[in-house]
Write a protein that holds these residues in place. Structure first.
Motif, PDB file in Angstrom:
ATOM      1  N   ALA A 109     -66.219-114.144   2.257  1.00  0.00           N
ATOM      2  CA  ALA A 109     -66.716-115.540   1.629  1.00  0.00           C
ATOM      3  C   ALA A 109     -65.495-116.162   1.053  1.00  0.00           C
ATOM      4  CB  ALA A 109     -67.583-115.189   0.256  1.00  0.00           C
ATOM      5  N   LEU A 110     -64.303-115.238   0.530  1.00  0.00           N
ATOM      6  CA  LEU A 110     -63.278-115.872   0.019  1.00  0.00           C
ATOM      7  C   LEU A 110     -62.287-116.404   1.074  1.00  0.00           C
ATOM      8  CD1 LEU A 110     -61.316-116.345  -2.346  1.00  0.00           C
ATOM      9  CD2 LEU A 110     -60.481-114.062  -2.267  1.00  0.00           C
ATOM     10  N   GLN A 111     -62.446-115.911   2.250  1.00  0.00           N
ATOM     11  CA  GLN A 111     -61.700-116.462   3.383  1.00  0.00           C
ATOM     12  C   GLN A 111     -62.211-117.751   3.706  1.00  0.00           C
ATOM     13  OE1 GLN A 111     -61.551-113.082   6.125  1.00  0.00           O
ATOM     14  NE2 GLN A 111     -59.650-112.393   5.346  1.00  0.00           N
ATOM     15  N   GLN A 125     -53.203-125.230  -4.179  1.00  0.00           N
ATOM     16  CA  GLN A 125     -53.116-123.891  -4.540  1.00  0.00           C
ATOM     17  C   GLN A 125     -54.528-123.363  -5.372  1.00  0.00           C
ATOM     18  OE1 GLN A 125     -51.124-122.292  -8.733  1.00  0.00           O
ATOM     19  NE2 GLN A 125     -49.849-124.000  -7.882  1.00  0.00           N
ATOM     20  N   LEU A 126     -54.749-121.992  -4.981  1.00  0.00           N
ATOM     21  CA  LEU A 126     -55.861-121.442  -5.699  1.00  0.00           C
ATOM     22  C   LEU A 126     -55.360-120.209  -6.353  1.00  0.00           C
ATOM     23  CD1 LEU A 126     -58.553-121.317  -2.456  1.00  0.00           C
ATOM     24  CD2 LEU A 126     -58.583-122.823  -4.451  1.00  0.00           C
ATOM     25  N   TYR A 127     -56.184-120.093  -7.464  1.00  0.00           N
ATOM     26  CA  TYR A 127     -55.568-118.983  -8.533  1.00  0.00           C
ATOM     27  C   TYR A 127     -56.834-118.502  -9.153  1.00  0.00           C
ATOM     28  CZ  TYR A 127     -56.514-122.285 -12.196  1.00  0.00           C
ATOM     29  OH  TYR A 127     -56.917-123.198 -13.143  1.00  0.00           O
ATOM     30  N   LEU A 140     -59.293-107.340  -3.528  1.00  0.00           N
ATOM     31  CA  LEU A 140     -60.046-108.343  -2.838  1.00  0.00           C
ATOM     32  C   LEU A 140     -59.092-109.796  -2.465  1.00  0.00           C
ATOM     33  CD1 LEU A 140     -62.414-109.932  -1.396  1.00  0.00           C
ATOM     34  CD2 LEU A 140     -63.133-110.617  -3.730  1.00  0.00           C
ATOM     35  N   PHE A 141     -58.630-110.279  -3.721  1.00  0.00           N
ATOM     36  CA  PHE A 141     -57.769-111.344  -3.855  1.00  0.00           C
ATOM     37  C   PHE A 141     -56.384-111.115  -2.775  1.00  0.00           C
ATOM     38  CE2 PHE A 141     -60.746-112.866  -6.492  1.00  0.00           C
ATOM     39  CZ  PHE A 141     -60.793-114.387  -6.472  1.00  0.00           C
ATOM     40  N   LYS A 142     -55.947-109.767  -3.070  1.00  0.00           N
ATOM     41  CA  LYS A 142     -54.646-109.662  -2.419  1.00  0.00           C
ATOM     42  C   LYS A 142     -54.822-109.338  -0.814  1.00  0.00           C
ATOM     43  CE  LYS A 142     -51.925-107.371  -6.142  1.00  0.00           C
ATOM     44  NZ  LYS A 142     -51.229-106.398  -6.883  1.00  0.00           N
ATOM     45  N   LYS A 143     -55.905-109.018  -0.297  1.00  0.00           N
ATOM     46  CA  LYS A 143     -56.197-108.655   0.961  1.00  0.00           C
ATOM     47  C   LYS A 143     -56.284-110.207   1.700  1.00  0.00           C
ATOM     48  CE  LYS A 143     -59.101-104.651   1.238  1.00  0.00           C
ATOM     49  NZ  LYS A 143     -60.492-104.175   1.644  1.00  0.00           N
ATOM     50  N   CYS A 144     -56.703-111.117   0.587  1.00  0.00           N
ATOM     51  CA  CYS A 144     -57.004-112.715   1.195  1.00  0.00           C
ATOM     52  C   CYS A 144     -55.596-113.382   1.035  1.00  0.00           C
ATOM     53  CB  CYS A 144     -58.048-113.361   0.595  1.00  0.00           C
ATOM     54  SG  CYS A 144     -59.701-112.598   1.027  1.00  0.00           S
ATOM     55  N   GLY A 145     -54.446-112.741   0.873  1.00  0.00           N
ATOM     56  CA  GLY A 145     -53.421-113.635   0.878  1.00  0.00           C
ATOM     57  C   GLY A 145     -52.748-114.081  -0.732  1.00  0.00           C
ATOM     58  N   PHE A 146     -53.609-113.547  -1.738  1.00  0.00           N
ATOM     59  CA  PHE A 146     -53.140-114.193  -3.062  1.00  0.00           C
ATOM     60  C   PHE A 146     -52.178-113.106  -3.526  1.00  0.00           C
ATOM     61  CE2 PHE A 146     -56.902-116.298  -2.579  1.00  0.00           C
ATOM     62  CZ  PHE A 146     -57.015-117.127  -3.712  1.00  0.00           C
ATOM     63  N   GLU A 147     -51.028-113.326  -4.374  1.00  0.00           N
ATOM     64  CA  GLU A 147     -49.841-112.560  -5.002  1.00  0.00           C
ATOM     65  C   GLU A 147     -50.098-112.762  -6.477  1.00  0.00           C
ATOM     66  OE1 GLU A 147     -46.498-114.252  -3.402  1.00  0.00           O
ATOM     67  OE2 GLU A 147     -46.929-113.956  -1.546  1.00  0.00           O
ATOM     68  N   GLN A 148     -49.828-111.879  -6.922  1.00  0.00           N
ATOM     69  CA  GLN A 148     -49.711-111.676  -8.604  1.00  0.00           C
ATOM     70  C   GLN A 148     -48.526-112.675  -9.031  1.00  0.00           C
ATOM     71  OE1 GLN A 148     -50.146-107.889 -10.479  1.00  0.00           O
ATOM     72  NE2 GLN A 148     -49.150-108.722 -12.078  1.00  0.00           N
ATOM     73  N   CYS A 149     -49.007-113.428  -9.926  1.00  0.00           N
ATOM     74  CA  CYS A 149     -47.717-114.475 -10.236  1.00  0.00           C
ATOM     75  C   CYS A 149     -47.681-114.453 -11.870  1.00  0.00           C
ATOM     76  CB  CYS A 149     -48.007-115.659  -9.956  1.00  0.00           C
ATOM     77  SG  CYS A 149     -49.658-116.598 -10.616  1.00  0.00           S
ATOM     78  N   GLY A 150     -48.447-113.647 -12.500  1.00  0.00           N
ATOM     79  CA  GLY A 150     -48.567-113.307 -14.075  1.00  0.00           C
ATOM     80  C   GLY A 150     -49.278-112.361 -14.584  1.00  0.00           C
ATOM     81  N   VAL A 165     -55.067-109.592 -18.321  1.00  0.00           N
ATOM     82  CA  VAL A 165     -55.648-110.110 -17.009  1.00  0.00           C
ATOM     83  C   VAL A 165     -54.256-110.322 -16.463  1.00  0.00           C
ATOM     84  CG1 VAL A 165     -57.584-111.358 -17.849  1.00  0.00           C
ATOM     85  CG2 VAL A 165     -55.464-112.574 -17.634  1.00  0.00           C
ATOM     86  N   VAL A 166     -54.588-110.242 -14.878  1.00  0.00           N
ATOM     87  CA  VAL A 166     -53.306-110.713 -13.881  1.00  0.00           C
ATOM     88  C   VAL A 166     -53.950-112.156 -13.531  1.00  0.00           C
ATOM     89  CG1 VAL A 166     -52.487-108.248 -13.339  1.00  0.00           C
ATOM     90  CG2 VAL A 166     -54.467-109.477 -11.957  1.00  0.00           C
ATOM     91  N   ILE A 167     -52.781-112.916 -13.290  1.00  0.00           N
ATOM     92  CA  ILE A 167     -53.093-114.089 -12.561  1.00  0.00           C
ATOM     93  C   ILE A 167     -52.408-113.987 -11.107  1.00  0.00           C
ATOM     94  CG2 ILE A 167     -52.625-116.702 -12.496  1.00  0.00           C
ATOM     95  CD1 ILE A 167     -51.774-116.157 -15.513  1.00  0.00           C
ATOM     96  N   VAL A 168     -53.623-114.409 -10.060  1.00  0.00           N
ATOM     97  CA  VAL A 168     -53.056-114.301  -8.623  1.00  0.00           C
ATOM     98  C   VAL A 168     -53.075-115.664  -8.158  1.00  0.00           C
ATOM     99  CG1 VAL A 168     -53.737-111.745  -8.338  1.00  0.00           C
ATOM    100  CG2 VAL A 168     -55.497-113.732  -8.137  1.00  0.00           C
TER     101      VAL A 168
END
Length: 173
Positions: A109-111, A125-127, A140-150, A165-168
């Motif tokens: 679904a995320l992809q 940009q999606l976050y 899940l978010f990391k598998k879809c290419g999101f990176e932690q940025c905060g 919380v982490v921001i991805v």
């Protein structure tokens, strides 16, 4: 292939027959903390939401999509919200029904949502803000290419306590 469909799964706009499902998801107390809800939603309110929401990101500043299984059962909801048209960014939220978790449904679904946002809508940009204890969501978010940025300390209130919380984010490069 339809942009919002893969392997029999479909992302689609809410329909009136989704009311009971939306009431279940929206009125699950354990989800209120991550959704910033302060209490339950009435059936009437959700019925009005379905009837009046155009499901147009530019008009509504949000986009809610039901995740439908090959068996035509709603197994989750994925949302875009906090849409900033000038900056071409939006926040993502996703909830998957318990029996469908850890089975690849969220990733699919995320992809699909990402493809729709990046290839059709033109979002840059999606976050997401994710509770640090929600390891499954972070994976899940990391598998879809999101990176932690905060990292935000004590960002979410849970009862009398606060959680970090982490921001991805994922950029459409």
């Amino acid at each position: 292939m339809d942009l919002l469909q893969k392997d029999g799964y479909l992302l689609r706009a809410p329909e009136p027959e989704d009311l009971a499902c939306m009431v279940r998801f929206e009125n699950t107390p354990s989800l209120w903390e991550v959704s910033n809800a302060t209490g339950p939603y009435s059936r009437y309110h959700l019925k009005q939401y379905i009837a009046n929401n155009r499901n147009d990101l530019y008009e509504d500043r949000q986009l809610r999509l039901m995740i439908e299984s090959p068996e035509k059962e709603v197994v989750g909801i994925i949302d875009l919200f906090n849409f900033e048209p000038f900056h071409h960014r939006a926040e993502v939220g996703i909830v998957i029904a318990a029996p469908y978790r850890q089975k690849g449904v969220g990733q699919l679904a995320l992809q699909l949502l990402m493809e729709h946002c990046f290839d059709f809508i033109g979002i840059h940009q999606l976050y997401a803000h994710i509770d640090v204890t929600n390891e499954a969501s972070i994976r899940l978010f990391k598998k879809c290419g999101f990176e932690q940025c905060g990292y935000l300390k004590e960002w979410m209130r849970t009862g009398k306590n606060y959680r970090d919380v982490v921001i991805v984010q994922c950029l459409n490069s």
